[in-house]
Design a protein around this motif. Sequence first.
Motif, mmCIF file in Angstrom:
data_model
loop_
_atom_site.group_PDB
_atom_site.id
_atom_site.type_symbol
_atom_site.label_atom_id
_atom_site.label_comp_id
_atom_site.label_asym_id
_atom_site.label_seq_id
_atom_site.Cartn_x
_atom_site.Cartn_y
_atom_site.Cartn_z
ATOM 1 N N UNK A 33 0.855 -1.158 0.000
ATOM 2 C CA UNK A 33 0.000 0.000 0.000
ATOM 3 C C UNK A 33 0.906 1.227 0.000
ATOM 4 N N UNK A 34 0.470 2.267 -0.639
ATOM 5 C CA UNK A 34 1.246 3.511 -0.701
ATOM 6 C C UNK A 34 1.180 4.176 0.667
ATOM 7 N N UNK A 35 2.317 4.576 1.182
ATOM 8 C CA UNK A 35 2.357 5.237 2.481
ATOM 9 C C UNK A 35 2.831 6.669 2.275
ATOM 10 N N UNK A 62 15.085 7.076 -2.202
ATOM 11 C CA UNK A 62 14.998 6.040 -3.234
ATOM 12 C C UNK A 62 13.637 5.350 -3.198
ATOM 13 N N UNK A 63 13.093 5.117 -2.013
ATOM 14 C CA UNK A 63 11.771 4.499 -1.924
ATOM 15 C C UNK A 63 10.686 5.408 -2.495
ATOM 16 N N UNK A 64 10.890 6.729 -2.452
ATOM 17 C CA UNK A 64 9.908 7.684 -2.978
ATOM 18 C C UNK A 64 10.103 7.932 -4.472
ATOM 19 N N UNK A 66 10.553 6.842 -8.632
ATOM 20 C CA UNK A 66 9.694 6.058 -9.525
ATOM 21 C C UNK A 66 9.940 4.552 -9.404
ATOM 22 N N UNK A 67 11.185 4.150 -9.139
ATOM 23 C CA UNK A 67 11.490 2.725 -9.015
ATOM 24 C C UNK A 67 10.983 2.137 -7.700
ATOM 25 N N UNK A 68 10.869 2.956 -6.660
ATOM 26 C CA UNK A 68 10.336 2.550 -5.347
ATOM 27 C C UNK A 68 11.144 1.432 -4.683
ATOM 28 N N UNK A 69 12.443 1.370 -4.984
ATOM 29 C CA UNK A 69 13.345 0.425 -4.325
ATOM 30 C C UNK A 69 14.613 1.165 -3.924
ATOM 31 N N UNK A 70 15.308 0.608 -2.940
ATOM 32 C CA UNK A 70 16.584 1.171 -2.496
ATOM 33 C C UNK A 70 17.621 0.065 -2.469
ATOM 34 N N UNK A 71 18.861 0.445 -2.652
ATOM 35 C CA UNK A 71 19.966 -0.504 -2.494
ATOM 36 C C UNK A 71 20.415 -0.448 -1.044
ATOM 37 N N UNK A 146 5.307 -0.489 2.050
ATOM 38 C CA UNK A 146 5.246 0.559 1.028
ATOM 39 C C UNK A 146 4.704 0.084 -0.304
ATOM 40 N N UNK A 147 5.301 0.580 -1.360
ATOM 41 C CA UNK A 147 4.810 0.407 -2.721
ATOM 42 C C UNK A 147 5.259 -0.917 -3.336
#
Length: 184
Positions: A33-35, A62-64, A66-71, A146-147
């Motif tokens: 879900x979008x937080x 990075x979570x915010x 467009x890719x919505x992932x972080x390293x 999150x997303x």
Amino acid sequence: MSSVHASVDIRAGKHDHQPPRVACTGLRPLPYRRMTMHHDKPHPGAVWIAAAHPDPDQVWEEWRSLLAVALIPAGTDWDAVSMRYRRMVAVAETLGPVCDNWVVLSDLRIDRVYVLVPTGTAAQWSEPGTDALSESDWLVVPEPGGTATSRAAWIREPTATTELADPDTLLAALRVIADNGKQP
């Protein structure tokens, strides 16, 4: 080898009860879900994962994106053991509820699951068919709570009461699976 759980005798490969089928079917990526940070408190698991990065603010950015992932680097707050998804399903079927609180990340596009284990595990890990990730390795991680992403998904996301997988228990289950010829 240490005892796994009161209800599981991993060395004999027998249970004093049948593990619930939920243990296996529960290994599906969680819905997301979008937080919005302005209205909601951050998810405790997201705070915990971000803290493993040298710059936690960068993780939130990075979570915010467009890719919505972080390293996120392994080897700081945890190591990870990587294996094929079906092998982790077999681990869950073998252990039943013992692994319900483990943190498990998946990248189903490449058929990999990452089980988070205590830091230092990778230095001694040598189980065939698995890989141990530590200091020089980074994971692509979506925000817990999150997303959704097409790249990575939490199977069991970290929470306020996160437990890292016990490496001895994980290793014992992997060896029982191999000994029983059920190695996927």
